[in-house]
Design a protein around this motif. Structure first.
Motif, PDB file in Angstrom:
ATOM      1  N   ILE A   1      -7.037  74.054  40.119  1.00  0.00           N
ATOM      2  CA  ILE A   1      -6.112  73.713  39.030  1.00  0.00           C
ATOM      3  C   ILE A   1      -5.751  74.988  38.268  1.00  0.00           C
ATOM      4  O   ILE A   1      -6.172  76.081  38.644  1.00  0.00           O
ATOM      5  CB  ILE A   1      -6.697  72.622  38.101  1.00  0.00           C
ATOM      6  CG1 ILE A   1      -7.842  73.163  37.240  1.00  0.00           C
ATOM      7  CG2 ILE A   1      -7.173  71.429  38.914  1.00  0.00           C
ATOM      8  CD1 ILE A   1      -8.154  72.320  36.027  1.00  0.00           C
ATOM      9  N   LEU A   2      -5.003  74.864  37.179  1.00  0.00           N
ATOM     10  CA  LEU A   2      -4.559  76.036  36.443  1.00  0.00           C
ATOM     11  C   LEU A   2      -4.961  75.996  34.969  1.00  0.00           C
ATOM     12  O   LEU A   2      -4.891  74.960  34.314  1.00  0.00           O
ATOM     13  CB  LEU A   2      -3.025  76.163  36.499  1.00  0.00           C
ATOM     14  CG  LEU A   2      -2.391  76.429  37.859  1.00  0.00           C
ATOM     15  CD1 LEU A   2      -0.866  76.495  37.717  1.00  0.00           C
ATOM     16  CD2 LEU A   2      -2.917  77.713  38.496  1.00  0.00           C
ATOM     17  N   GLY A   3      -5.389  77.176  34.496  1.00  0.00           N
ATOM     18  CA  GLY A   3      -5.344  77.471  33.068  1.00  0.00           C
ATOM     19  C   GLY A   3      -4.105  78.329  32.867  1.00  0.00           C
ATOM     20  O   GLY A   3      -3.370  78.613  33.823  1.00  0.00           O
ATOM     21  N   TYR A   4      -3.856  78.747  31.641  1.00  0.00           N
ATOM     22  CA  TYR A   4      -2.687  79.595  31.384  1.00  0.00           C
ATOM     23  C   TYR A   4      -3.023  80.677  30.376  1.00  0.00           C
ATOM     24  O   TYR A   4      -3.775  80.442  29.420  1.00  0.00           O
ATOM     25  CB  TYR A   4      -1.524  78.760  30.831  1.00  0.00           C
ATOM     26  CG  TYR A   4      -0.946  77.818  31.866  1.00  0.00           C
ATOM     27  CD1 TYR A   4      -0.001  78.261  32.789  1.00  0.00           C
ATOM     28  CD2 TYR A   4      -1.376  76.497  31.942  1.00  0.00           C
ATOM     29  CE1 TYR A   4       0.510  77.395  33.752  1.00  0.00           C
ATOM     30  CE2 TYR A   4      -0.862  75.628  32.900  1.00  0.00           C
ATOM     31  CZ  TYR A   4       0.080  76.086  33.802  1.00  0.00           C
ATOM     32  OH  TYR A   4       0.580  75.236  34.755  1.00  0.00           O
TER      33      TYR A   4
ATOM     34  N   SER B   1     -10.297  88.732  35.700  1.00  0.00           N
ATOM     35  CA  SER B   1      -9.568  89.988  35.452  1.00  0.00           C
ATOM     36  C   SER B   1      -8.244  89.740  34.720  1.00  0.00           C
ATOM     37  O   SER B   1      -7.661  90.657  34.149  1.00  0.00           O
ATOM     38  CB  SER B   1      -9.312  90.728  36.767  1.00  0.00           C
ATOM     39  OG  SER B   1      -8.305  90.053  37.510  1.00  0.00           O
ATOM     40  N   LYS B   2      -7.795  88.486  34.726  1.00  0.00           N
ATOM     41  CA  LYS B   2      -6.530  88.150  34.041  1.00  0.00           C
ATOM     42  C   LYS B   2      -6.742  87.709  32.599  1.00  0.00           C
ATOM     43  O   LYS B   2      -5.795  87.410  31.889  1.00  0.00           O
ATOM     44  CB  LYS B   2      -5.803  87.024  34.803  1.00  0.00           C
ATOM     45  CG  LYS B   2      -5.324  87.450  36.181  1.00  0.00           C
ATOM     46  CD  LYS B   2      -4.674  86.284  36.907  1.00  0.00           C
ATOM     47  CE  LYS B   2      -4.187  86.724  38.288  1.00  0.00           C
ATOM     48  NZ  LYS B   2      -3.692  85.616  39.092  1.00  0.00           N
ATOM     49  N   ILE B   3      -8.002  87.599  32.178  1.00  0.00           N
ATOM     50  CA  ILE B   3      -8.238  87.116  30.808  1.00  0.00           C
ATOM     51  C   ILE B   3      -9.018  88.146  29.982  1.00  0.00           C
ATOM     52  O   ILE B   3      -9.831  87.794  29.126  1.00  0.00           O
ATOM     53  CB  ILE B   3      -8.918  85.716  30.783  1.00  0.00           C
ATOM     54  CG1 ILE B   3     -10.152  85.653  31.704  1.00  0.00           C
ATOM     55  CG2 ILE B   3      -7.917  84.643  31.156  1.00  0.00           C
ATOM     56  CD1 ILE B   3     -10.910  84.333  31.604  1.00  0.00           C
ATOM     57  N   GLU B   4      -8.702  89.409  30.239  1.00  0.00           N
ATOM     58  CA  GLU B   4      -9.298  90.465  29.414  1.00  0.00           C
ATOM     59  C   GLU B   4      -8.471  90.640  28.141  1.00  0.00           C
ATOM     60  O   GLU B   4      -7.309  90.253  28.094  1.00  0.00           O
ATOM     61  CB  GLU B   4      -9.342  91.775  30.216  1.00  0.00           C
ATOM     62  CG  GLU B   4     -10.334  91.687  31.379  1.00  0.00           C
ATOM     63  CD  GLU B   4     -10.226  92.865  32.347  1.00  0.00           C
ATOM     64  OE1 GLU B   4      -9.270  93.658  32.234  1.00  0.00           O
ATOM     65  OE2 GLU B   4     -11.105  92.957  33.225  1.00  0.00           O
TER      66      GLU B   4
ATOM     67  N   ASP C   1     -13.595  85.966  40.013  1.00  0.00           N
ATOM     68  CA  ASP C   1     -13.463  87.319  39.445  1.00  0.00           C
ATOM     69  C   ASP C   1     -12.001  87.674  39.235  1.00  0.00           C
ATOM     70  O   ASP C   1     -11.646  88.354  38.269  1.00  0.00           O
ATOM     71  CB  ASP C   1     -14.123  88.343  40.375  1.00  0.00           C
ATOM     72  CG  ASP C   1     -15.645  88.231  40.327  1.00  0.00           C
ATOM     73  OD1 ASP C   1     -16.163  87.641  39.349  1.00  0.00           O
ATOM     74  OD2 ASP C   1     -16.307  88.711  41.268  1.00  0.00           O
ATOM     75  N   GLU C   2     -11.145  87.207  40.177  1.00  0.00           N
ATOM     76  CA  GLU C   2      -9.718  87.525  40.049  1.00  0.00           C
ATOM     77  C   GLU C   2      -9.144  86.924  38.771  1.00  0.00           C
ATOM     78  O   GLU C   2      -8.368  87.571  38.056  1.00  0.00           O
ATOM     79  CB  GLU C   2      -8.956  86.989  41.274  1.00  0.00           C
ATOM     80  CG  GLU C   2      -7.575  87.596  41.393  1.00  0.00           C
ATOM     81  CD  GLU C   2      -6.768  87.011  42.553  1.00  0.00           C
ATOM     82  OE1 GLU C   2      -7.369  86.431  43.476  1.00  0.00           O
ATOM     83  OE2 GLU C   2      -5.538  87.150  42.498  1.00  0.00           O
ATOM     84  N   THR C   3      -9.540  85.700  38.469  1.00  0.00           N
ATOM     85  CA  THR C   3      -9.048  85.082  37.225  1.00  0.00           C
ATOM     86  C   THR C   3      -9.692  85.720  36.004  1.00  0.00           C
ATOM     87  O   THR C   3      -9.023  85.934  34.987  1.00  0.00           O
ATOM     88  CB  THR C   3      -9.262  83.554  37.265  1.00  0.00           C
ATOM     89  OG1 THR C   3      -8.391  83.012  38.268  1.00  0.00           O
ATOM     90  CG2 THR C   3      -8.947  82.894  35.932  1.00  0.00           C
TER      91      THR C   3
END
Ligand code: ZN
Ligand code: ZN
Length: 244
Positions: free
Chosen positions: A149-152, A172-175, A168-170
């Protein structure tokens, strides 16, 4: 924060409601983001109509869907009035699984028969970051048990509900976040959701300036959580407003 309750809301139907503290009355999880003049809704819960009335929501520019579970979609028909107000279709974004489920579950909205009195919606599948009305939206793939599913993420804010695993990939998107809103169903473990302690560990790893818990089950009491949670992490409540 329109709602921060679990799938059944809080208190649970059939339970005694006498003495339940105001902040422990939770509708199903959803937020609305206002950026300049743009109004972005995340999920349309079964409580959406009441949430919109209570929070004086005047318009919806577009909708981001996390996934297609009933507690996140079943208020979809109440987008009808907002599509009339907009005098245009409302774009609704989600991953392919979510969009396919919505099309099937609410087929009366999307079939080509000329039925009046249905919301005018434009479903759009998203995987990667995109720009809508000048705002960059970054989808955050997460696991909800065995379901993708998705967060945003939008600017320095991220919304992650119904989460059991973050890659880990996600991560890296929430730093560098100012605010993280994160799933936290109950104290004990659950295979499709984060527990309170798991949410704390994720918040400490992501290290946003502020973390707010959502999708809380009725066993979680606001006043107890405030005492239990480390500095920088707090329980949400319906109607909470955060200025970023
Ligand atoms: Zn849910
Ligand atoms: Zn769910």
């Amino acid at each position: 924060m329109l709602g921060c309750g679990s799938s059944v809301g809080s208190p649970v139907l059939g339970k005694d409601t006498v003495g339940v503290e105001k902040k422990d009355w939770r509708t199903r999880s959803s937020i609305i983001l206002l950026i300049e003049e743009v109004s972005i809704l995340i999920d349309t819960t079964p409580d959406f109509r009441q949430q919109a009335l209570l929070n004086n929501v005047k318009n919806i520019d577009f909708v981001l869907y996390t996934h297609s579970h009933a507690d996140h979609t079943h208020g979809i028909d109440d987008l009808r009035i907002f599509s009339y107000i907009k005098e245009d279709k409302i774009s609704c974004f989600g991953n392919s699984h979510t969009i396919n489920d919505i099309k099937r579950n609410f087929s009366y909205i999307f079939n080509n028969k000329n039925i009046s009195g249905r919301p005018r919606l434009d479903l759009k599948v998203v995987n990667d970051s995109f720009i809508e009305q000048g705002i960059e939206i970054i989808p955050l793939p997460i696991k909800h048990k065995d379901w993708d599913i998705l967060g945003y993420r939008i600017n320095n804010f991220a919304y992650i509900t119904d989460c059991s695993f973050i890659s880990d990939e996600t991560f890296s998107k929430i730093e560098d976040l100012d605010l993280l809103i994160i799933d936290s169903l109950r104290y004990s473990k659950h295979d499709a959701h984060l527990s309170v302690d798991e949410a704390i560990l994720i918040a400490q790893k992501v290290n946003p300036k502020r973390t707010i818990l959502t999708h809380m089950g009725s066993d979680l009491k606001y006043n107890e959580l405030i005492e239990y949670l480390p500095k920088g992490i707090e329980p949400g409540y319906d109607g909470l407003i955060v200025n970023l």
